[in-house]
Design an enzyme around this catalytic site. Structure first.
Site, PDB file in Angstrom:
ATOM      1  N   GLY A   1      -4.737   4.040   8.501  1.00 43.08           N
ATOM      2  CA  GLY A   1      -4.662   4.073   7.049  1.00 43.08           C
ATOM      3  C   GLY A   1      -5.190   2.770   6.473  1.00 43.08           C
ATOM      4  N   PHE A   2      -4.746   2.432   5.276  1.00 47.61           N
ATOM      5  CA  PHE A   2      -5.221   1.196   4.645  1.00 47.61           C
ATOM      6  C   PHE A   2      -4.889  -0.019   5.503  1.00 47.61           C
ATOM      7  CE2 PHE A   2      -4.760   3.895   0.767  1.00 47.61           C
ATOM      8  CZ  PHE A   2      -6.077   3.833   0.357  1.00 47.61           C
TER       9      PHE A   2
ATOM     10  N   ASP B   1       3.151   0.561   4.802  1.00 50.49           N
ATOM     11  CA  ASP B   1       4.327   1.299   4.337  1.00 50.49           C
ATOM     12  C   ASP B   1       5.476   1.287   5.329  1.00 50.49           C
ATOM     13  OD1 ASP B   1       2.828   1.905   2.146  1.00 50.49           O
ATOM     14  OD2 ASP B   1       2.666   4.055   2.513  1.00 50.49           O
TER      15      ASP B   1
ATOM     16  N   ALA C   1      -1.024   0.755  -1.518  1.00 49.39           N
ATOM     17  CA  ALA C   1      -2.191   0.308  -0.768  1.00 49.39           C
ATOM     18  C   ALA C   1      -2.312  -1.209  -0.710  1.00 49.39           C
ATOM     19  CB  ALA C   1      -3.458   0.920  -1.368  1.00 49.39           C
ATOM     20  N   GLN C   2      -2.041  -1.908  -1.810  1.00 50.62           N
ATOM     21  CA  GLN C   2      -2.287  -3.342  -1.847  1.00 50.62           C
ATOM     22  C   GLN C   2      -1.465  -4.140  -0.829  1.00 50.62           C
ATOM     23  OE1 GLN C   2      -4.371  -5.647  -3.079  1.00 50.62           O
ATOM     24  NE2 GLN C   2      -5.626  -3.865  -3.589  1.00 50.62           N
TER      25      GLN C   2
ATOM     26  N   GLY D   1      -2.396   3.894  13.853  1.00 49.07           N
ATOM     27  CA  GLY D   1      -2.538   4.270  12.452  1.00 49.07           C
ATOM     28  C   GLY D   1      -3.806   3.700  11.845  1.00 49.07           C
TER      29      GLY D   1
ATOM     30  N   GLU E   1       0.236  11.981 -12.118  1.00 46.76           N
ATOM     31  CA  GLU E   1      -1.188  12.299 -12.049  1.00 46.76           C
ATOM     32  C   GLU E   1      -1.414  13.778 -11.759  1.00 46.76           C
ATOM     33  OE1 GLU E   1      -2.948   7.921 -10.748  1.00 46.76           O
ATOM     34  OE2 GLU E   1      -2.553   9.408  -9.190  1.00 46.76           O
TER      35      GLU E   1
ATOM     36  N   VAL F   1       1.213   9.120  18.817  1.00 42.42           N
ATOM     37  CA  VAL F   1       2.078   8.319  19.684  1.00 42.42           C
ATOM     38  C   VAL F   1       3.490   8.878  19.610  1.00 42.42           C
ATOM     39  CG1 VAL F   1       3.055   6.028  20.108  1.00 42.42           C
ATOM     40  CG2 VAL F   1       0.647   6.272  19.457  1.00 42.42           C
TER      41      VAL F   1
END
Length: 434
Positions: free
Chosen positions: A17-18, A305, A322-323, A15, A174, A83
Site C-alpha cells: 500500500g502507501f 495504518d 495516506a500521509q 504489504g 464522498e 502471510v
C-alpha cells in the site's frame, strides 16, 4: 518462495500500500535484498475507490502493477501471496506459498473494515476497502435498479432504491455525494420507467457531526452541500443490526433497504505471531516506538495504518490515512540504512499537511494547518492533490480525461455490470463474497 540466497541483509516488506511502496522506494539499490509481498499484484489508490463504485472511473485507472514499480530495482523481488503467520523465534514469515527468513521485517498490511463484532452486519452489508469490493458495490447498485424496474411490489421497489451509508467520515461523505449526483444527472435518464425521485440516500452518523476529524467549519459546509444535493443525514444514530432488509438503530428509527454500505470504522489488518503485548485490542493495531519498531522486537517494524505510535499529540496513534503511511515509510527507509551503519535513527514526527473531502461537482472541503476553505477552489485543490498522487503517467492521464469528460457531459460511463453480485433475496448473498 524461490528467493536466492544472499550475503546481503534481507528485508521483507509485507504489504504494497502507501506505506509499503514508500519504504520500498527508499530501499532501492541500497545493497540489500528486499522482498515485497502482497496478496494483490497491484497497488490500489484507495481514496478514489468510491468513484469506481459509482461508475466515475474504471478499476484499472486507480491500480498500478507492483512489478512495474520495482522492475528497475536491483536485488528486489515480489511475491504474490498472503502471510499467515510470523515466526519471530526463527525470524521467518509463513505464507501460503512457503516460508521465508528475514533479517528485518516491515509490516505494512494496512487496515480493513471494522464491524465492531456484529457478524450479521458484516454478512449483509457492503464494505469498500478493495477494488473487488468497489466493483461489487457498483454491480449491486445497478442490479438493484434493474430489479426495481421489474418488481411490482412497491415496498420492494422502494427498498431496492433506498441506499444507506453507515459512517460520516470522508468515505461515507464522498460516496453519498457521488450517489446524489448520479440521481440528479444520470439515473432518471437510464431508468425513465422508475420514479427516481423516490430514491433515497441516507447517511447515518453515530456522532453529532459528519467529518468529525476535520474542522467544524468543513463539517458544517459538507453537511450543507450534502443536504442541498438531497442526502438525508441522520446524526447521533447508531446502527445496531441489519438483516439484509431492515436496519435497526439505537432509536425508533429503522430503514427498509437492499443496500447498506458500511464505512463506519476501520481496524488494523493484523498478522498472527506477534506477542499480545505488541497489539492494541479492539482496533488490532501494532504498538510501535518512535522509530516504528514493534514493541518487544528489535528487527520488526510496522508502518502505516497497522502501526499505533502513541504520542502526546496522538495518544490513539496517528490517523489511518495516506500521509502518515507515506511519511513513516519514507523515514523508516532512511533509518534502516542508519541502523545497518550503526548510526542513530531519527524519531518519527508526523507533519500534518491537512485533510480534504469532495462532496460533488464544484463542492469540496479542505483543511490545511492554517486555512480552512470549501467550495469550487477546494474542489480544484482536491482534484490536483489526488491526480498527482496517482502512480503512473497513464493513470494520471486517464483519470484526468475521465474527470473532464464527466464534468462536461454530466455523465459516468463506467456504470457497467462487469462482475455480477447478486442476492438470492434481501437477506442472503449468492456470489462473489470478498
Amino acid at each position: 518462495m524461490n528467493i536466492p540466497n544472499t550475503d546481503k541483509k534481507r528485508v521483507v516488506i509485507v504489504g504494497a500500500g502507501f506505506a509499503g511502496l514508500s519504504i520500498a522506494k527508499k530501499l532501492r539499490n541500497k545493497n540489500l535484498q528486499v522482498v515485497l509481498i502482497d496478496k494483490h499484484n497491484y497497488h490500489t489508490f484507495q481514496p478514489l475507490l468510491y468513484q469506481v463504485a459509482t461508475g466515475g472511473l474504471e478499476a484499472g485507472s486507480i491500480a498500478y502493477p507492483i512489478r512495474k514499480v520495482i522492475q528497475q530495482y536491483k536485488d528486489f523481488y515480489f511475491r504474490l501471496t498472503s502471510v499467515k503467520e510470523i515466526d519471530t523465534a526463527n525470524q521467518k514469515i509463513i505464507s501460503e506459498i512457503g516460508d521465508l527468513h528475514y533479517d528485518y521485517l516491515i509490516i505494512a498490511t494496512g487496515s480493513k473494515t471494522n464491524y465492531f463484532g456484529n457478524k450479521e452486519i458484516e454478512r449483509n452489508s457492503m464494505s469498500m476497502k478493495t477494488i473487488p469490493q468497489s466493483l461489487n458495490i457498483r454491480s449491486l447498485i445497478l442490479e438493484n435498479f434493474e430489479q426495481a424496474v421489474l418488481t411490482t411490489d412497491q415496498a420492494d421497489k422502494d427498498a431496492l432504491i433506498n441506499f444507506v451509508l453507515v459512517g460520516g467520515g470522508p468515505t461515507g461523505v464522498e460516496l453519498a455525494g457521488a450517489l446524489a449526483e448520479m440521481k440528479k444527472a444520470i439515473l432518471q435518464k437510464d431508468y425513465p420507467d422508475l420514479n427516481i425521485d423516490k430514491m433515497q440516500i441516507n447517511l447515518v452518523q453515530s456522532g453529532d457531526r459528519i467529518l468529525n476529524t476535520m474542522s467544524e467549519k468543513s463539517s458544517t459546509a459538507a453537511d450543507k452541500f450534502l443536504v442541498d444535493l438531497g442526502v438525508k443525514i441522520w446524526k447521533n444514530v447508531r446502527v445496531t443490526n441489519y438483516d439484509g432488509r431492515t436496519i435497526t438503530t439505537n432509536s425508533d428509527l429503522t430503514f427498509e433497504t437492499a443496500t447498506v454500505i458500511w464505512t463506519a470504522g476501520v481496524q488494523g489488518a493484523k498478522v498472527a505471531g506477534l506477542d499480545a503485548k505488541s497489539l492494541v485490542e479492539k482496533v488490532d493495531r501494532i504498538r510501535v516506538n518512535q522509530y516504528n519498531q514493534v514493541v518487544g522486537y528489535n528487527n520488526i517494524f510496522a508502518i502505516g495504518d497497522i502501526a499505533s505510535m502513541e504520542t502526546k499529540n496522538y495518544p490513539q496513534g496517528h490517523p489511518m490515512m495516506a500521509q502518515p503511511a507515506l511519511q513513516q515509510g519514507d523515514l523508516l527507509g532512511e533509518n534502516l540504512i542508519k541502523l545497518l551503519k550503526n548510526q542513530p535513527m531519527k524519531p518519527f514526527e508526523y507533519n500534518d499537511k491537512g485533510s480534504m473531502a469532495t462532496i460533488g461537482r464544484n463542492l469540496a472541503v479542505v483543511d490545511l494547518p492554517k486555512y480552512h476553505f470549501n467550495g469550487v477552489f477546494a474542489w480544484f485543490v482536491w482534484m490536483f492533490v489526488h491526480l498527482f498522487s496517482l502512480i503512473g503517467f497513464k493513470n494520471k492521464a486517464v483519470v484526468f480525461l475521465n474527470w473532464v469528460y464527466n464534468y462536461i457531459r454530466f455523465d459516468r460511463e463506467g456504470r457497467l455490470i462487469i462482475r455480477p453480485f447478486k442476492k438470492r433475496s434481501f437477506t442472503t448473498f449468492t456470489s462473489d463474497e470478498v
